[in-house]
Design a protein around this motif. Structure first.
Motif, PDB file in Angstrom:
ATOM      1  N   ASN A  67     -13.927  -7.121  26.040  1.00  0.00           N
ATOM      2  CA  ASN A  67     -13.591  -5.715  26.245  1.00  0.00           C
ATOM      3  C   ASN A  67     -12.946  -5.094  25.009  1.00  0.00           C
ATOM      4  O   ASN A  67     -13.078  -3.903  24.766  1.00  0.00           O
ATOM      5  N   LEU A  68     -12.241  -5.913  24.233  1.00  0.00           N
ATOM      6  CA  LEU A  68     -11.570  -5.387  23.049  1.00  0.00           C
ATOM      7  C   LEU A  68     -12.578  -4.963  21.981  1.00  0.00           C
ATOM      8  O   LEU A  68     -12.259  -4.212  21.079  1.00  0.00           O
ATOM      9  N   LEU A  69     -13.807  -5.480  22.101  1.00  0.00           N
ATOM     10  CA  LEU A  69     -14.841  -5.108  21.134  1.00  0.00           C
ATOM     11  C   LEU A  69     -15.867  -4.171  21.764  1.00  0.00           C
ATOM     12  O   LEU A  69     -16.960  -4.009  21.256  1.00  0.00           O
ATOM     13  N   ALA A  70     -15.465  -3.557  22.856  1.00  0.00           N
ATOM     14  CA  ALA A  70     -16.406  -2.705  23.591  1.00  0.00           C
ATOM     15  C   ALA A  70     -16.911  -1.569  22.708  1.00  0.00           C
ATOM     16  O   ALA A  70     -18.062  -1.154  22.802  1.00  0.00           O
ATOM     17  N   GLY A  71     -16.024  -1.090  21.793  1.00  0.00           N
ATOM     18  CA  GLY A  71     -16.440   0.012  20.938  1.00  0.00           C
ATOM     19  C   GLY A  71     -17.387  -0.409  19.835  1.00  0.00           C
ATOM     20  O   GLY A  71     -18.088   0.411  19.248  1.00  0.00           O
ATOM     21  N   ALA A  72     -17.409  -1.686  19.531  1.00  0.00           N
ATOM     22  CA  ALA A  72     -18.262  -2.136  18.429  1.00  0.00           C
ATOM     23  C   ALA A  72     -19.055  -3.363  18.846  1.00  0.00           C
ATOM     24  O   ALA A  72     -18.765  -4.479  18.425  1.00  0.00           O
ATOM     25  N   PRO A  73     -20.046  -3.162  19.707  1.00  0.00           N
ATOM     26  CA  PRO A  73     -20.801  -4.325  20.199  1.00  0.00           C
ATOM     27  C   PRO A  73     -21.469  -5.107  19.082  1.00  0.00           C
ATOM     28  O   PRO A  73     -21.617  -6.324  19.175  1.00  0.00           O
ATOM     29  N   GLU A  74     -21.824  -4.401  17.982  1.00  0.00           N
ATOM     30  CA  GLU A  74     -22.536  -5.111  16.907  1.00  0.00           C
ATOM     31  C   GLU A  74     -21.621  -6.125  16.230  1.00  0.00           C
ATOM     32  O   GLU A  74     -22.066  -7.143  15.748  1.00  0.00           O
ATOM     33  N   LYS A  75     -20.308  -5.807  16.204  1.00  0.00           N
ATOM     34  CA  LYS A  75     -19.363  -6.753  15.606  1.00  0.00           C
ATOM     35  C   LYS A  75     -19.318  -8.033  16.439  1.00  0.00           C
ATOM     36  O   LYS A  75     -19.298  -9.141  15.904  1.00  0.00           O
ATOM     37  N   PHE A  76     -19.301  -7.836  17.745  1.00  0.00           N
ATOM     38  CA  PHE A  76     -19.273  -8.981  18.656  1.00  0.00           C
ATOM     39  C   PHE A  76     -20.520  -9.846  18.453  1.00  0.00           C
ATOM     40  O   PHE A  76     -20.454 -11.068  18.353  1.00  0.00           O
ATOM     41  N   MET A  77     -21.644  -9.144  18.332  1.00  0.00           N
ATOM     42  CA  MET A  77     -22.911  -9.848  18.149  1.00  0.00           C
ATOM     43  C   MET A  77     -22.913 -10.633  16.843  1.00  0.00           C
ATOM     44  O   MET A  77     -23.241 -11.815  16.809  1.00  0.00           O
ATOM     45  N   LEU A  78     -22.506  -9.956  15.759  1.00  0.00           N
ATOM     46  CA  LEU A  78     -22.472 -10.612  14.451  1.00  0.00           C
ATOM     47  C   LEU A  78     -21.530 -11.805  14.466  1.00  0.00           C
ATOM     48  O   LEU A  78     -21.825 -12.861  13.893  1.00  0.00           O
ATOM     49  N   GLY A  79     -20.414 -11.609  15.135  1.00  0.00           N
ATOM     50  CA  GLY A  79     -19.415 -12.677  15.191  1.00  0.00           C
ATOM     51  C   GLY A  79     -19.969 -13.912  15.874  1.00  0.00           C
ATOM     52  O   GLY A  79     -19.820 -15.037  15.373  1.00  0.00           O
ATOM     53  N   MET A  80     -20.625 -13.714  16.990  1.00  0.00           N
ATOM     54  CA  MET A  80     -21.198 -14.854  17.703  1.00  0.00           C
ATOM     55  C   MET A  80     -22.269 -15.535  16.859  1.00  0.00           C
ATOM     56  O   MET A  80     -22.400 -16.759  16.841  1.00  0.00           O
ATOM     57  N   PHE A  81     -23.011 -14.692  16.144  1.00  0.00           N
ATOM     58  CA  PHE A  81     -24.045 -15.209  15.252  1.00  0.00           C
ATOM     59  C   PHE A  81     -23.397 -16.081  14.162  1.00  0.00           C
ATOM     60  O   PHE A  81     -23.840 -17.203  13.886  1.00  0.00           O
ATOM     61  N   ALA A  82     -22.322 -15.565  13.587  1.00  0.00           N
ATOM     62  CA  ALA A  82     -21.619 -16.297  12.531  1.00  0.00           C
ATOM     63  C   ALA A  82     -21.062 -17.609  13.069  1.00  0.00           C
ATOM     64  O   ALA A  82     -21.139 -18.657  12.413  1.00  0.00           O
ATOM     65  N   ALA A  83     -20.524 -17.545  14.286  1.00  0.00           N
ATOM     66  CA  ALA A  83     -19.937 -18.751  14.883  1.00  0.00           C
ATOM     67  C   ALA A  83     -21.010 -19.824  15.068  1.00  0.00           C
ATOM     68  O   ALA A  83     -20.810 -21.002  14.738  1.00  0.00           O
ATOM     69  N   LEU A  84     -22.145 -19.372  15.568  1.00  0.00           N
ATOM     70  CA  LEU A  84     -23.243 -20.300  15.827  1.00  0.00           C
ATOM     71  C   LEU A  84     -23.700 -20.968  14.531  1.00  0.00           C
ATOM     72  O   LEU A  84     -23.877 -22.192  14.461  1.00  0.00           O
ATOM     73  N   LEU A  85     -23.845 -20.142  13.494  1.00  0.00           N
ATOM     74  CA  LEU A  85     -24.325 -20.656  12.214  1.00  0.00           C
ATOM     75  C   LEU A  85     -23.292 -21.599  11.590  1.00  0.00           C
ATOM     76  O   LEU A  85     -23.633 -22.687  11.107  1.00  0.00           O
ATOM     77  N   ALA A  86     -22.025 -21.194  11.638  1.00  0.00           N
ATOM     78  CA  ALA A  86     -20.964 -22.004  11.031  1.00  0.00           C
ATOM     79  C   ALA A  86     -20.881 -23.372  11.706  1.00  0.00           C
ATOM     80  O   ALA A  86     -20.833 -24.413  11.035  1.00  0.00           O
TER      81      ALA A  86
END
Lengths: 221, 421
Positions: free
Chosen positions: B77-96
């Motif tokens: 919910n804290l990233l509700a305003g920026a869903p793309e950040k959430f998406m990128l973050g999960m992507f980064a986590a997966l890759l890392a």
């Protein structure tokens, strides 16, 4: 393989301990044969046998070092590591003393009085049994540590008692023989040679008994 | 023209599969090691069993941990305003996490795939919305589970070993005792397995059982399995079988070969548990990315699609097949002290613990729980020699994995953020 789960399963040191015990067992018969050759004056065959025992001793030494060098820190065993190593040391000492006895024999030509020679052979036979028992003892102990069955523990305890009893009997023979040598062998050099020899043979049984005692301590509850 | 969303989803799926394949190569190969090492199953059988059972575990019982990784660590919910950040973050986590596990596999270091992904998600959460966005309560319970789960595995495995020792190994005729008690062991395996399956485990099939209903059903399944196994064990002539298992001096042939059969069962059990718990490490973040792309918001309630769990399961199996076979081959060739009895106990303890933890949504490390189980057996004097040096290695890898994946996830996240926005 590093990092693999299988790394936890360390090769059991009992396998090599048993191999070592079997080498010790082999030397028992060699000791008896060599003693017979010596008494019968077959010096060449005696020297051959002594050579064989020396070879056996060095290969057992190698095995002993191998066992010691492959018990790293952080190895969890069902017995205390130092007890295990003490047992190994005593078992190895048996073989060392057999070798020493044969060397000591070889320092003088065979010229024993016939009766003394017979008693000496009896003494040697008396220490053969406890030496040979060590292999059985090791195997029984391994079974016990593997499965924890009470009946294996009872077998171990029985073997230890047997070894101890044989050592006592050998002790008696040893004392009688020394007494007779003082009475019947007037030449000091000859007497000295024999008495020291008998002392060494007695130590063979002592070390077998020590080994048995260490094993008894390992299976103590 | 191809939709930009499709490209994002495609890349994300590929990265997710990359992570999943690494999980298979590292974790699953290790988990099957105790079965291959005791010669209970061959390498081919191990691959077959683990691919199928792992997939089943992922699909049938794999949702809880997925949910935890998707929204349990960071409050979406804290990233509700920026869903793309959430998406990128999960992507980064997966890759890392994928890179870290890949590196560890190459270096043959024991790292946890679960620790990697949790570290990575926490890392991106810390930079994207600050430390406050991280649900520290949940993170604490995850970290605690990392400490507790190996101990639990050890307790169950050690207890099982004592039971087998008392009832079978120390009995007058171990062979007969083994045949008598084996159905009971089968019963236990099936009860836990069925419970984890039906007691809300089959969320995807929308079967909602109350606990007691589930328990009763599990008992029934267990009894049926036990009776069947009893029949099978009475028919098999264990004595005349060619002895190919690790029995060792003083081991009992009938007992060990019977436990080799039981180990086939626990091998499936471990692979299933692994699927339920560890496939989520790849699928969790992937599900989060899909949810964002599909809804364009950071939604709290999204159903994890079944096909995604299936793809994760398949990729893990593929990773095992492609890279893990070498590990297992080495294990199988080396003469080890893994006897079927010990292997059975270790696998039973580990799989039971893992299933309970994944039911609670806790991403734990399969390998660490297995190590805990083996140590448990050693502590109850079940082994002649247990090398505890691996435990130290694992502790070291703990202290490296978390910071490394955190930092790597942050770097990848920042790089992508500056490139795309």
């Amino acid at each position: 393989m590093r990092g693999s789960l299988v790394q936890l399963f360390y090769k059991t040191p009992f396998e090599n301990l048993l191999k070592h015990a079997e080498k010790v067992k082999l030397c028992a018969q060699m000791l008896l044969e060599a003693a017979e050759y010596y008494i019968n004056g077959e010096v060449e065959k005696f020297d051959e046998m002594t050579e064989k025992v020396a070879l056996l001793e060095s290969s057992a030494d190698q095995l002993k070092r191998n066992i010691r060098n492959h018990l790293p820190r952080g190895l969890l065993m069902p017995v205390e590591k130092f007890q295990f190593l003490e047992y190994l040391r005593e078992q190895d000492k048996v073989l060392d003393k057999v070798e020493e006895a044969l060397y000591w024999l070889s320092y003088r030509p065979p010229d024993l009085p016939k009766e003394i020679a017979e008693d000496l052979l009896d003494l040697v036979k008396g220490v053969v049994a406890p030496i040979e028992k060590l292999a059985q003892l090791t195997e029984e102990a391994w079974n016990y540590f593997r499965n924890g069955r009470e009946r294996d523990r009872i077998l171990v305890k029985k073997s230890v008692r047997d070894i101890s009893q044989w050592e006592n009997e050998a002790d008696l023979l040893e004392r009688e023989l020394i007494k007779r040598i003082f009475q019947e062998v007037p030449e000091p050099l000859k007497a000295f040679h024999l008495i020291k020899l008998i002392g060494i043979i007695g130590q063979i049984a002592d070390h077998a008994q020590n080994a048995g005692d260490r094993m008894r301590a390992m299976v103590a509850k | 023209m191809i939709n930009i969303d499709t490209i994002i989803l495609g890349i994300a799926t590929l990265v997710g599969m990359y992570m999943a394949a690494n999980i298979g190569a590292n974790d699953l190969a290790n988990a099957m090691g105790t079965s291959v090492g005791s010669r209970a199953i061959t390498l081919k059988q191990a691959v077959l069993i683990s691919v199928i059972a792992n997939l089943l575990g992922a699909v049938l019982a794999g949702t809880h941990v997925t949910e935890t990784l998707r929204k349990g660590i960071i409050d979406p919910n804290l990233l509700a305003g920026a869903p793309e950040k959430f998406m990128l973050g999960m992507f980064a986590a997966l890759l890392a996490a994928g890179i870290w596990v890949h590196l560890a596999t190459i270096l043959a270091q024991p790292v946890s795939t679960s620790h990697s992904i949790v570290g990575a998600v926490v890392g991106f959460g810390a930079v994207s919305v600050g430390l406050g966005a991280i649900k520290w309560g949940k993170v604490t319970s995850i970290v605690l589970s990392w400490l507790v789960s190996p101990v639990c595995g050890g307790l169950v495995a050690g207890g099982m070993y004592i039971l087998i020792k008392r009832k079978i190994l120390q009995s007058r005729s171990p062979g007969e005792a083994a045949i008598r008690y084996a159905p009971f062991l089968v019963f236990l395996v099936f009860v836990v397995l069925t419970l984890s399956l039906i007691y809300k485990g089959l969320k995807n099939l929308h079967l909602d059982f109350s606990f007691w209903n589930a328990f009763a059903l599990a008992l029934v399944v267990g009894v049926i399995a036990a009776i069947t196994s009893r029949y099978i064990f009475r028919c098999v002539d264990f004595e005349s079988r060619e002895c190919k298992f690790v029995i060792g001096e003083g081991g009992h042939l009938v007992t060990e070969s019977l436990f080799a059969y039981l180990q086939i069962l626990t091998a499936c059990y471990v692979a299933f548990a692994h699927g339920a718990n560890d496939v989520a490490n790849a699928v969790g973040p992937l599900a989060a990315i899909f949810a964002v792309v599909k809804t364009k918001t950071v939604a709290a309630q999204v159903q994890v699609p079944l096909w995604m769990l299936a793809i994760g399961g398949i990729a893990v199996g593929g990773g095992l097949f492609a890279f893990g076979t070498r590990v297992m081959e080495t294990i199988g060739k080396n003469i080890t002290e893994i006897t079927p009895v010990r292997g059975f106990c270790a696998e039973f303890g580990a799989a039971t613990t893992i299933l309970v933890c994944s039911r609670m949504g806790l991403p734990i490390s399969t390998t660490h729980v297995l190590v805990g189980s083996v140590v448990g057996i050693g502590l109850v004097r079940g082994m002649e020699a247990l090398d505890l040096r691996l435990v130290k290695n694992i502790l070291i890898s703990w202290f490296i994995t978390l910071p490394f994946t955190m930092i790597l996830a942050i770097i990848i996240y920042e790089l992508m953020l500056h490139t795309f926005y």
